[in-house]
Design a protein around this motif. Structure first.
Motif, short mmCIF file in Angstrom:
data_model
loop_
_atom_site.label_atom_id
_atom_site.label_comp_id
_atom_site.label_asym_id
_atom_site.label_seq_id
_atom_site.Cartn_x
_atom_site.Cartn_y
_atom_site.Cartn_z
N THR A 71 0.86 -1.18 0.00
CA THR A 71 0.00 0.00 0.00
C THR A 71 0.89 1.23 0.00
O THR A 71 1.73 1.39 0.89
CB THR A 71 -0.91 0.01 1.24
N PHE A 72 0.74 2.05 -1.03
CA PHE A 72 1.51 3.29 -1.14
C PHE A 72 0.56 4.48 -1.04
O PHE A 72 -0.49 4.50 -1.69
CB PHE A 72 2.24 3.34 -2.51
N ARG A 73 0.96 5.46 -0.24
CA ARG A 73 0.24 6.75 -0.26
C ARG A 73 1.20 7.76 -0.87
O ARG A 73 2.32 7.96 -0.37
CB ARG A 73 -0.15 7.18 1.16
N VAL A 74 0.79 8.37 -1.95
CA VAL A 74 1.67 9.28 -2.69
C VAL A 74 1.00 10.64 -2.80
O VAL A 74 -0.19 10.73 -3.14
CB VAL A 74 1.96 8.71 -4.10
N TRP A 75 1.79 11.69 -2.51
CA TRP A 75 1.23 13.04 -2.60
C TRP A 75 1.11 13.44 -4.05
O TRP A 75 2.07 13.34 -4.82
CB TRP A 75 2.13 14.04 -1.85
N ARG A 76 -0.08 13.89 -4.43
CA ARG A 76 -0.30 14.35 -5.80
C ARG A 76 -0.89 15.75 -5.75
O ARG A 76 -1.81 16.04 -4.97
CB ARG A 76 -1.26 13.43 -6.54
N GLY A 77 -0.35 16.64 -6.56
CA GLY A 77 -0.88 18.00 -6.60
C GLY A 77 0.15 18.92 -7.21
O GLY A 77 1.13 18.49 -7.85
N ASP A 78 -0.07 20.22 -7.01
CA ASP A 78 0.87 21.21 -7.53
C ASP A 78 0.92 22.39 -6.57
O ASP A 78 0.46 22.27 -5.43
CB ASP A 78 0.48 21.63 -8.95
N ALA A 79 1.43 23.53 -7.05
CA ALA A 79 1.60 24.67 -6.17
C ALA A 79 0.27 25.15 -5.59
O ALA A 79 0.23 25.78 -4.52
CB ALA A 79 2.29 25.81 -6.94
N GLY A 80 -0.81 24.83 -6.24
CA GLY A 80 -2.12 25.25 -5.77
C GLY A 80 -2.70 24.35 -4.69
O GLY A 80 -3.71 24.69 -4.07
N GLY A 81 -2.08 23.20 -4.43
CA GLY A 81 -2.57 22.29 -3.39
C GLY A 81 -2.63 20.86 -3.90
O GLY A 81 -2.45 20.60 -5.09
N GLY A 82 -2.86 19.94 -2.99
CA GLY A 82 -2.93 18.54 -3.38
C GLY A 82 -3.25 17.69 -2.16
O GLY A 82 -3.53 18.21 -1.09
N ASP A 83 -3.18 16.36 -2.34
CA ASP A 83 -3.43 15.49 -1.20
C ASP A 83 -2.76 14.12 -1.41
O ASP A 83 -2.22 13.85 -2.47
CB ASP A 83 -4.93 15.33 -0.94
N LEU A 84 -2.83 13.31 -0.38
CA LEU A 84 -2.26 11.97 -0.46
C LEU A 84 -3.27 11.05 -1.11
O LEU A 84 -4.45 11.05 -0.73
CB LEU A 84 -1.91 11.46 0.95
N GLN A 85 -2.82 10.26 -2.09
CA GLN A 85 -3.71 9.30 -2.73
C GLN A 85 -3.16 7.90 -2.48
O GLN A 85 -1.94 7.69 -2.46
CB GLN A 85 -3.82 9.60 -4.22
N THR A 86 -4.06 6.97 -2.30
CA THR A 86 -3.66 5.61 -1.91
C THR A 86 -3.72 4.65 -3.10
O THR A 86 -4.67 4.69 -3.88
CB THR A 86 -4.58 5.10 -0.77
N PHE A 87 -2.69 3.82 -3.23
CA PHE A 87 -2.59 2.86 -4.33
C PHE A 87 -2.12 1.52 -3.80
O PHE A 87 -1.40 1.47 -2.80
CB PHE A 87 -1.58 3.34 -5.39
N THR A 88 -2.51 0.47 -4.50
CA THR A 88 -1.95 -0.86 -4.23
C THR A 88 -1.03 -1.19 -5.40
O THR A 88 -1.44 -1.14 -6.56
CB THR A 88 -3.06 -1.91 -4.12
N SER A 146 12.73 -3.57 1.49
CA SER A 146 12.87 -4.48 2.64
C SER A 146 13.02 -3.72 3.96
O SER A 146 12.98 -4.31 5.03
CB SER A 146 14.08 -5.40 2.42
N THR A 147 13.19 -2.36 3.87
CA THR A 147 13.22 -1.53 5.07
C THR A 147 11.87 -1.57 5.79
O THR A 147 11.78 -1.36 7.00
CB THR A 147 13.50 -0.05 4.68
N PHE A 148 10.81 -1.83 4.99
CA PHE A 148 9.45 -1.75 5.53
C PHE A 148 8.83 -3.14 5.61
O PHE A 148 9.18 -4.02 4.82
CB PHE A 148 8.58 -0.86 4.62
N GLY A 149 7.92 -3.31 6.52
CA GLY A 149 7.16 -4.55 6.58
C GLY A 149 6.22 -4.64 5.38
O GLY A 149 5.80 -3.61 4.84
N GLU A 150 5.85 -5.86 4.97
CA GLU A 150 4.99 -6.02 3.80
C GLU A 150 3.60 -5.43 4.03
O GLU A 150 2.91 -5.04 3.09
CB GLU A 150 4.87 -7.51 3.42
N ASP A 151 3.19 -5.37 5.28
CA ASP A 151 1.86 -4.81 5.57
C ASP A 151 1.93 -3.33 6.00
O ASP A 151 0.94 -2.75 6.40
CB ASP A 151 1.16 -5.63 6.66
N GLU A 152 3.11 -2.76 5.88
CA GLU A 152 3.29 -1.36 6.29
C GLU A 152 2.95 -0.43 5.13
O GLU A 152 3.38 -0.66 4.00
CB GLU A 152 4.76 -1.15 6.70
N THR A 153 2.19 0.61 5.40
CA THR A 153 1.89 1.60 4.36
C THR A 153 3.11 2.50 4.16
O THR A 153 3.70 2.97 5.13
CB THR A 153 0.68 2.46 4.77
#
Ligand code: SF4
Ligand code: SF4
Ligand code: FES
Length: 251
Positions: free
Chosen positions: A6-23, A78-85
């Motif tokens: 599970t990845f949460r990635v910030w998407r947006g630009d200078a005007g603002g944005g938010d975290l979006q979640t992906f598998t 491998s730094t992160f657990g497989e169930d870690e976001t």
């Protein structure tokens, strides 16, 4: 061995944005940048991410992974657990252009303000002679890949936009230190370090050293010795006397 992360990635630009979640699928041996590239290739084709070497040497892929400034290409999954976001956000200290890409031109401005290397004249035979020990002292700082993770983490500018005008940041304080301890450089940079580049703002928290991917000891080997040299200059009675009787200071 493959698993879905599970990845949460910030998407947006200078005007603002938010975290979006992906598998996203992760393969054995991959780094965060591999997963970001898979995300870009399979789900979000317009995801903006800066990278170049994928070998920890160009300094392009700097971002914050789970809140810590890191090179994405050198952060193993491998730094992160497989169930870690895994949360990936752009460097907070610099303005966002889009998604994970920031405008780091603040650093180029600071770099351009530092007076260039100023060597003493050559010896009569046309050579420069220096002690190897003096050469080695500043070599550590030459390993810098200009990823600006140290700049990103430094609290003096991270949460204080107003300090950017008066503080060069750790990467450029060690550039000043490197030049100041160079055996051939004759320019006295100690006054400028304090008055123009904000050396006094640094309270030696060592956070910059902790995030440097090149393992440069910014504080212990660069900033603290530079602070000591500034103090020597200020409180050296001969320097004080020289200034009173009009002796020309070193350039
Ligand atoms: S040691 Fe100084 S330059 Fe480094 S992060 Fe702390 S305050 Fe900033
Ligand atoms: S000193 Fe280290 S953290 Fe700072 S820009 Fe250079 S390589 Fe990056
Ligand atoms: S892509 Fe060059 S340092 Fe990460």
């Amino acid at each position: 061995m493959t698993y879905d992360a599970t990845f949460r990635v910030w998407r947006g630009d200078a005007g603002g944005g938010d975290l979006q979640t992906f598998t996203v699928a992760v393969n054995e041996g991959e780094v965060v940048l591999d997963v970001i590239h898979r995300l870009q290739a399979t789900q979000v084709g317009d995801l903006a991410v800066r990278w170049n070497c994928k070998a920890g040497k160009c300094g392009s892929c700097s971002a914050e992974v789970n809140g810590r400034p890191r090179l994405m290409c050198m952060t193993r999954m491998s730094t992160f657990g497989e169930d870690e976001t895994v949360t990936v956000t752009p460097m907070r200290t610099f303005p966002v252009i889009r998604d994970l890409v920031t405008d780091v031109s603040f650093n180029y401005t600071k770099a351009a303000q530092i007076p260039a290397f100023t060597p003493r004249p050559r010896d009569e035979d046309g050579n420069h002679r220096v002690q190897q020990v003096d050469v080695e002292r500043s070599q550590e700082f030459r390993k810098c890949i200009e990823c600006y993770l140290c700049q990103d983490t430094c609290h003096v500018i991270r949460d204080h936009e107003e300090n950017k005008a008066v503080f060069a940041g750790p990467r450029f304080l060690i550039r000043l230190a490197e030049l100041d301890m160079h055996p051939l450089d004759v320019r006295d940079r100690r006054g400028a370090a304090q008055d123009e580049f904000g050396l006094g703002y640094c309270n030696i928290t060592k956070c910059c050293t902790e995030v440097c991917p090149e393992g440069i000891h910014l504080t212990d080997n660069g900033i603290i010795p530079l602070k000591e040299r500034v103090v020597d200059r200020r409180y050296d009675p001969l320097t004080w006397l020289g200034s009173k009787i009009g002796r020309r200071p070193r350039q």
